[in-house]
Design a protein around this motif. Sequence first.
Motif, PDB file in Angstrom:
ATOM      1  N   GLY A   9       0.818  -1.205   0.000  1.00 32.78           N
ATOM      2  CA  GLY A   9       0.000   0.000   0.000  1.00 32.78           C
ATOM      3  C   GLY A   9       0.851   1.254   0.000  1.00 32.78           C
ATOM      4  O   GLY A   9       2.064   1.209   0.212  1.00 32.78           O
ATOM      5  N   GLY A  10       0.203   2.379  -0.251  1.00 26.93           N
ATOM      6  CA  GLY A  10       0.936   3.639  -0.255  1.00 26.93           C
ATOM      7  C   GLY A  10       0.085   4.788  -0.703  1.00 26.93           C
ATOM      8  O   GLY A  10      -1.137   4.665  -0.859  1.00 26.93           O
ATOM      9  N   PHE A  11       0.765   5.897  -0.920  1.00 30.73           N
ATOM     10  CA  PHE A  11       0.112   7.135  -1.348  1.00 30.73           C
ATOM     11  C   PHE A  11       0.556   7.438  -2.776  1.00 30.73           C
ATOM     12  O   PHE A  11       1.754   7.420  -3.071  1.00 30.73           O
ATOM     13  N   LEU A  12      -0.406   7.721  -3.643  1.00 31.65           N
ATOM     14  CA  LEU A  12      -0.047   8.053  -5.017  1.00 31.65           C
ATOM     15  C   LEU A  12      -1.130   8.917  -5.637  1.00 31.65           C
ATOM     16  O   LEU A  12      -2.235   9.044  -5.089  1.00 31.65           O
ATOM     17  N   GLN A  13      -0.793   9.467  -6.798  1.00 28.72           N
ATOM     18  CA  GLN A  13      -1.740  10.332  -7.488  1.00 28.72           C
ATOM     19  C   GLN A  13      -2.638   9.531  -8.421  1.00 28.72           C
ATOM     20  O   GLN A  13      -2.289   8.421  -8.854  1.00 28.72           O
ATOM     21  N   ALA A  14      -3.766  10.112  -8.719  1.00 25.77           N
ATOM     22  CA  ALA A  14      -4.713   9.479  -9.633  1.00 25.77           C
ATOM     23  C   ALA A  14      -4.039   9.160 -10.962  1.00 25.77           C
ATOM     24  O   ALA A  14      -3.221   9.918 -11.456  1.00 25.77           O
ATOM     25  N   GLY A  15      -4.402   7.999 -11.488  1.00 24.59           N
ATOM     26  CA  GLY A  15      -3.819   7.536 -12.737  1.00 24.59           C
ATOM     27  C   GLY A  15      -2.646   6.605 -12.564  1.00 24.59           C
ATOM     28  O   GLY A  15      -2.210   5.960 -13.527  1.00 24.59           O
ATOM     29  N   GLY A  16      -2.137   6.524 -11.366  1.00 24.11           N
ATOM     30  CA  GLY A  16      -0.978   5.688 -11.104  1.00 24.11           C
ATOM     31  C   GLY A  16      -1.343   4.224 -10.908  1.00 24.11           C
ATOM     32  O   GLY A  16      -2.510   3.834 -10.963  1.00 24.11           O
ATOM     33  N   SER A  17      -0.295   3.425 -10.681  1.00 27.76           N
ATOM     34  CA  SER A  17      -0.457   1.985 -10.500  1.00 27.76           C
ATOM     35  C   SER A  17       0.204   1.536  -9.207  1.00 27.76           C
ATOM     36  O   SER A  17       1.166   2.157  -8.731  1.00 27.76           O
ATOM     37  N   LEU A  18      -0.296   0.429  -8.690  1.00 32.63           N
ATOM     38  CA  LEU A  18       0.228  -0.119  -7.444  1.00 32.63           C
ATOM     39  C   LEU A  18      -0.038  -1.611  -7.460  1.00 32.63           C
ATOM     40  O   LEU A  18      -1.070  -2.052  -7.986  1.00 32.63           O
ATOM     41  N   ARG A  19       0.882  -2.378  -6.906  1.00 32.31           N
ATOM     42  CA  ARG A  19       0.643  -3.809  -6.763  1.00 32.31           C
ATOM     43  C   ARG A  19       0.670  -4.191  -5.293  1.00 32.31           C
ATOM     44  O   ARG A  19       1.676  -3.969  -4.605  1.00 32.31           O
ATOM     45  N   LEU A  20      -0.429  -4.749  -4.847  1.00 32.30           N
ATOM     46  CA  LEU A  20      -0.517  -5.260  -3.490  1.00 32.30           C
ATOM     47  C   LEU A  20      -0.155  -6.739  -3.479  1.00 32.30           C
ATOM     48  O   LEU A  20      -0.452  -7.467  -4.423  1.00 32.30           O
ATOM     49  N   SER A  21       0.470  -7.142  -2.381  1.00 30.17           N
ATOM     50  CA  SER A  21       0.802  -8.551  -2.180  1.00 30.17           C
ATOM     51  C   SER A  21       0.187  -9.025  -0.878  1.00 30.17           C
ATOM     52  O   SER A  21       0.025  -8.248   0.064  1.00 30.17           O
ATOM     53  N   CYS A  22      -0.118 -10.288  -0.845  1.00 28.07           N
ATOM     54  CA  CYS A  22      -0.633 -10.904   0.376  1.00 28.07           C
ATOM     55  C   CYS A  22       0.093 -12.225   0.545  1.00 28.07           C
ATOM     56  O   CYS A  22      -0.111 -13.168  -0.235  1.00 28.07           O
ATOM     57  N   ALA A  23       0.945 -12.281   1.553  1.00 27.27           N
ATOM     58  CA  ALA A  23       1.728 -13.484   1.821  1.00 27.27           C
ATOM     59  C   ALA A  23       1.015 -14.336   2.850  1.00 27.27           C
ATOM     60  O   ALA A  23       0.590 -13.830   3.902  1.00 27.27           O
ATOM     61  N   ALA A  24       0.900 -15.603   2.554  1.00 25.61           N
ATOM     62  CA  ALA A  24       0.197 -16.521   3.434  1.00 25.61           C
ATOM     63  C   ALA A  24       1.162 -17.509   4.065  1.00 25.61           C
ATOM     64  O   ALA A  24       2.151 -17.912   3.449  1.00 25.61           O
ATOM     65  N   SER A  25       0.873 -17.870   5.274  1.00 25.17           N
ATOM     66  CA  SER A  25       1.611 -18.940   5.932  1.00 25.17           C
ATOM     67  C   SER A  25       0.630 -20.059   6.238  1.00 25.17           C
ATOM     68  O   SER A  25      -0.549 -19.831   6.435  1.00 25.17           O
ATOM     69  N   GLY A  26       1.142 -21.260   6.273  1.00 30.12           N
ATOM     70  CA  GLY A  26       0.271 -22.408   6.473  1.00 30.12           C
ATOM     71  C   GLY A  26       0.337 -23.313   5.274  1.00 30.12           C
ATOM     72  O   GLY A  26       0.490 -22.865   4.142  1.00 30.12           O
ATOM     73  N   ARG A  27       0.196 -24.564   5.509  1.00 31.34           N
ATOM     74  CA  ARG A  27       0.371 -25.553   4.455  1.00 31.34           C
ATOM     75  C   ARG A  27      -0.800 -25.655   3.514  1.00 31.34           C
ATOM     76  O   ARG A  27      -0.697 -26.267   2.468  1.00 31.34           O
ATOM     77  N   THR A  28      -1.940 -25.056   3.866  1.00 32.56           N
ATOM     78  CA  THR A  28      -3.152 -25.280   3.088  1.00 32.56           C
ATOM     79  C   THR A  28      -3.534 -24.091   2.220  1.00 32.56           C
ATOM     80  O   THR A  28      -4.663 -24.003   1.769  1.00 32.56           O
ATOM     81  N   SER A  77       2.987 -19.004  -2.031  1.00 33.09           N
ATOM     82  CA  SER A  77       1.883 -18.744  -1.089  1.00 33.09           C
ATOM     83  C   SER A  77       1.536 -17.255  -1.053  1.00 33.09           C
ATOM     84  O   SER A  77       1.397 -16.666   0.025  1.00 33.09           O
ATOM     85  N   THR A  78       1.399 -16.680  -2.208  1.00 33.40           N
ATOM     86  CA  THR A  78       1.161 -15.245  -2.304  1.00 33.40           C
ATOM     87  C   THR A  78       0.080 -14.965  -3.340  1.00 33.40           C
ATOM     88  O   THR A  78       0.028 -15.605  -4.395  1.00 33.40           O
ATOM     89  N   VAL A  79      -0.755 -13.991  -3.018  1.00 42.01           N
ATOM     90  CA  VAL A  79      -1.755 -13.506  -3.950  1.00 42.01           C
ATOM     91  C   VAL A  79      -1.494 -12.018  -4.187  1.00 42.01           C
ATOM     92  O   VAL A  79      -1.042 -11.314  -3.279  1.00 42.01           O
ATOM     93  N   TYR A  80      -1.754 -11.579  -5.394  1.00 44.44           N
ATOM     94  CA  TYR A  80      -1.441 -10.211  -5.793  1.00 44.44           C
ATOM     95  C   TYR A  80      -2.691  -9.492  -6.289  1.00 44.44           C
ATOM     96  O   TYR A  80      -3.620 -10.111  -6.801  1.00 44.44           O
ATOM     97  N   LEU A  81      -2.655  -8.181  -6.147  1.00 49.30           N
ATOM     98  CA  LEU A  81      -3.673  -7.338  -6.755  1.00 49.30           C
ATOM     99  C   LEU A  81      -2.948  -6.214  -7.489  1.00 49.30           C
ATOM    100  O   LEU A  81      -2.375  -5.333  -6.854  1.00 49.30           O
TER     101      LEU A  81
END
Length: 124
Positions: A9-28, A77-81
Amino acid sequence: QVQLVESGGGFLQAGGSLRLSCAASGRTFSYYAMGWFRQAPGKEREFVAAINWSGGNTFLADSVKDRFTISRDNAKSTVYLQMNSLKPEDTAVYYCAAGLTHIATMKADGMDYWGKGTLVTVSS
């Protein structure tokens, strides 16, 4: 048990791009459909995007489907947006969640695990 930690996450101006990550722990991790939700100040948490366990199918909210992409890497074990053409109305805390649910009907109250969220602020 799945633990989720969002980043990017972060701060940016309209029109910009950002990639979020979500790291998971656990075997399932790979058993679960994954979703991204967001909550703006004073508003209810809303669905943004979902991806099935294999990554072969995705579903996005109408408000973002032409601008955002969800993906996952089960080996990491990661999902991105990936968020492009961001607008001020995209400003919110973004949460990732895991659930044993169909991606087309994914809802916040149907998810089993949640991260703590990452803030995205888009200025005009």
